[in-house]
Design an enzyme around this catalytic site. Sequence first.
Site, PDB file in Angstrom:
ATOM      1  N   GLU A 183       0.845  -1.136  -0.086  1.00 61.19           N
ATOM      2  CA  GLU A 183      -0.070  -0.149  -0.237  1.00 61.19           C
ATOM      3  C   GLU A 183       0.619   1.171  -0.008  1.00 61.19           C
ATOM      4  OE1 GLU A 183      -4.183  -0.505   1.465  1.00 61.19           O
ATOM      5  OE2 GLU A 183      -3.087  -0.852   3.329  1.00 61.19           O
ATOM      6  N   HIS A 226     -11.537  -0.605   6.371  1.00 56.57           N
ATOM      7  CA  HIS A 226     -10.145  -0.734   6.371  1.00 56.57           C
ATOM      8  C   HIS A 226      -9.344   0.255   7.335  1.00 56.57           C
ATOM      9  CE1 HIS A 226      -6.388  -0.311   3.555  1.00 56.57           C
ATOM     10  NE2 HIS A 226      -6.067  -0.433   4.472  1.00 56.57           N
TER      11      HIS A 226
END
Lengths: 257, 257, 257, 257
Positions: D94, D183
Amino acid sequence: MNPPPATDPLLTDPPSGGPLEPERLADLAAASRILAAQGVVDAFGHVSMRHPTAPDRYLMARSLAPALVEPQDILEYDLDSRPCSPAGRKSFLERFIHGELYKARPDVMAVVHSHSPSVVPFGLVRLRLQAMFHNAAFLADGVPVFDIRDRFGATDLLVSDGPKGQALAQTLGLRQVALMRAHGSVAVGPSLEVAVFRAVYTEVNARIQHWAHALAAGEPLAALDADEGERADVVNQGAGMRAWDLWRAQARAANGW
Amino acid sequence: MNPPPATDPLLTDPPSGGPLEPERLADLAAASRILAAQGVVDAFGHVSMRHPTAPDRYLMARSLAPALVEPQDILEYDLDSRPCSPAGRKSFLERFIHGELYKARPDVMAVVHSHSPSVVPFGLVRLRLQAMFHNAAFLADGVPVFDIRDRFGATDLLVSDGPKGQALAQTLGLRQVALMRAHGSVAVGPSLEVAVFRAVYTEVNARIQHWAHALAAGEPLAALDADEGERADVVNQGAGMRAWDLWRAQARAANGW
Amino acid sequence: MNPPPATDPLLTDPPSGGPLEPERLADLAAASRILAAQGVVDAFGHVSMRHPTAPDRYLMARSLAPALVEPQDILEYDLDSRPCSPAGRKSFLERFIHGELYKARPDVMAVVHSHSPSVVPFGLVRLRLQAMFHNAAFLADGVPVFDIRDRFGATDLLVSDGPKGQALAQTLGLRQVALMRAHGSVAVGPSLEVAVFRAVYTEVNARIQHWAHALAAGEPLAALDADEGERADVVNQGAGMRAWDLWRAQARAANGW
Amino acid sequence: MNPPPATDPLLTDPPSGGPLEPERLADLAAASRILAAQGVVDAFGHVSMRHPTAPDRYLMARSLAPALVEPQDILEYDLDSRPCSPAGRKSFLERFIHGELYKARPDVMAVVHSHSPSVVPFGLVRLRLQAMFHNAAFLADGVPVFDIRDRFGATDLLVSDGPKGQALAQTLGLRQVALMRAHGSVAVGPSLEVAVFRAVYTEVNARIQHWAHALAAGEPLAALDADEGERADVVNQGAGMRAWDLWRAQARAANGW
């Protein structure tokens, strides 16, 4: 301790599935201590792994608080949960959870049973546990609740024999986590590392859902749907090793093994 | 410190019930520290045990924060809560909780009094504490609330004399735990180990019930019923030793005794 | 650092009220660390005590996280919150809370200012903090909320000058604790030990009230009434020393002073 | 590891923006450990800083649990999130969160991505995170929620490429914190110290808002308004260094760097 003559299989200790690498025994003992350090187990609860080379055997500590388990406390069992070499060591009353789940689910290589305090409430109400974030993707296909009372009436709540373990396995079906009413939960995985990850994130997810539920004012939560859950779970099984690596390092620092 | 002439029993220190094994004194001191480590007591609260060979005597630390108790801080009391050999050491104001419970309940061998923060709320509302999971089976026959105001009007809330202790004992009846409005709770057991177990799991159970209540939307919780509670409590009194063994080992590691 | 000629009192450092015993400075530094260890302060917040022999002076650490305070970090201030011997050391922006409370309340010998996370919510809603148990008896005569916006409009929320401190003192009145909207709270006491006790149990009490409120379904809580509060507070000021003794011993063990 | 001939920029490691002072690398590694110690990250999450002298480069640890990061684990990336000298070290999936935020926000010098458990719930419901107290003033101009599903349909929830990072940056806009549905969240700042401060107090603020919401009975909370938020944020950027100084000292004591 000489075994009795092998006439009645119930009177004979089952043979071992073969020796294990010491590092795997250490990993399993570390898993006990990791679950304690993460608040998933307290003095109670247990973790097992299927024998790596003998799928009809599994490994689990003798009856002992998880934070105290050492590699030498680990016993081997057959899938009827009979110890191979007990040598006087006491087994967990609820080892049948493990044996029956290994029988019913060939894909399962490790099992955690716990009473983690944020999870127990979801076994007492109609509302179901859902996957609140990507780390808990393994919950997205649903979390069933096993009520021992349905099949066995009033009990001490323990899964203390084969039939009760089989009933629990039926409730779990092909899912990864099942709750047990007024008791706790089980989490399974294709490896020890993944089962531990799932037990930890079931607890974390439950805490998140408590808060989210309180904020939602009765509206549905924007939880992971089944499609998102499936995709995120694939990633977790790889990236989740980052968690195992951290926890294993912490256990090694604390215990020296 | 010479006792005064034995004319008024209230002016004479009661005689000891006899010596105790050092290991039991260490266990009682460890119980104080265990309760602190588990978050059941903070700077306040106390645990006592009935004298093993003299049922009309009990043992409890002098007035001291539980986390600081050493074996040599333990005093002996008669059931009117008069210290046998105070030697200038200060007693807890609320020792009458202990003395009166031992009088009223011959089966009780140990008593814990605490103000654990998850439990206090259940003494302030109409809703009652219930047994949320098998470890808290000892709660399944009900948890009464003692409101000191009912019999004694406005007080400092403390059970600081015999009559207040007797009133609390009446509220407890044959149960294992009673709450005290705007104050705390008591837990009793047939051994020191079981009383400590019950005090710890009363707190854990309260936390679980807070969450469960919030999820239940007003529907009843699938708590243990009385029949399940009775069966599970039998198992706990044996398996619960696993918790004591863990906590005692941790106390020993921290304190050396 | 030579002071400028003493023509303008605002340009001259005020003289000291006299030397302090090193043990009292150590106690005040320990109080900072105790409040951090108990979760009442994090990197922010401060505790002060009035000078024992000069009532127009008070003592407080230089601008520093409470967990880092050492005895030598403590400065002396007059009640206008001017440091006596800053020697380049930076003062807390919000020291005026302390100076103005000492001016307004001759009975107050110590002040704690904190943002403890369970307390802040009660400054954001209409519901008031109440005394949930005897340890928090000092809350039973009410807990006012100071909203800086009422008198000062949009600010940075800080009590960073005399007038703001005076307004806070007016809101506190004769009570022991006041909340500050969207900011934190203050607790005062007749000694350092009691002020620390009150700051800690304000936080504990707030946690209990959160849970109790959630269980109460809109019914009033069976909190301490004013009469009970007054009686229990008398006992707490004595028995509360048991808490100070514990916390001071823990600080001594950690810091060596 | 010889780089391939520089014909395709996608096949060539981008050049470094220049060397960094070792102390800044240590600060960035410490920031990882601070976020772990403060409960903002667990085994997952990451913090980065823009290169101090090369604004088109940023620095971030290789894929590793934050509590394990050492200065030598830090890699340099260009703003397309390509590592300058990976030397076989694995990057976070990420990292595009970081690269795209640096592209979109020239004022941003550091970025934290986390899944802190009190914050995730606010990404799952309609209710928005607000600034509950002055330390969280940076939230007062609003906290948007990024739902990856809106633009990318069913995914694994991860911001694992440039376009997803750009979409997140658009949601963040000029604000300091954005939530990510199911998330976690991102927090940004004009320095490493401020970004860490914001990540920590986003989590603290979320806990406070959970409690405040439960007490409010549906009425609005007396949160900071935008004007108060702007004023308090100015002070925080200075006084907030008191928090960094504490946390950095604690990390130094634990790690030796």
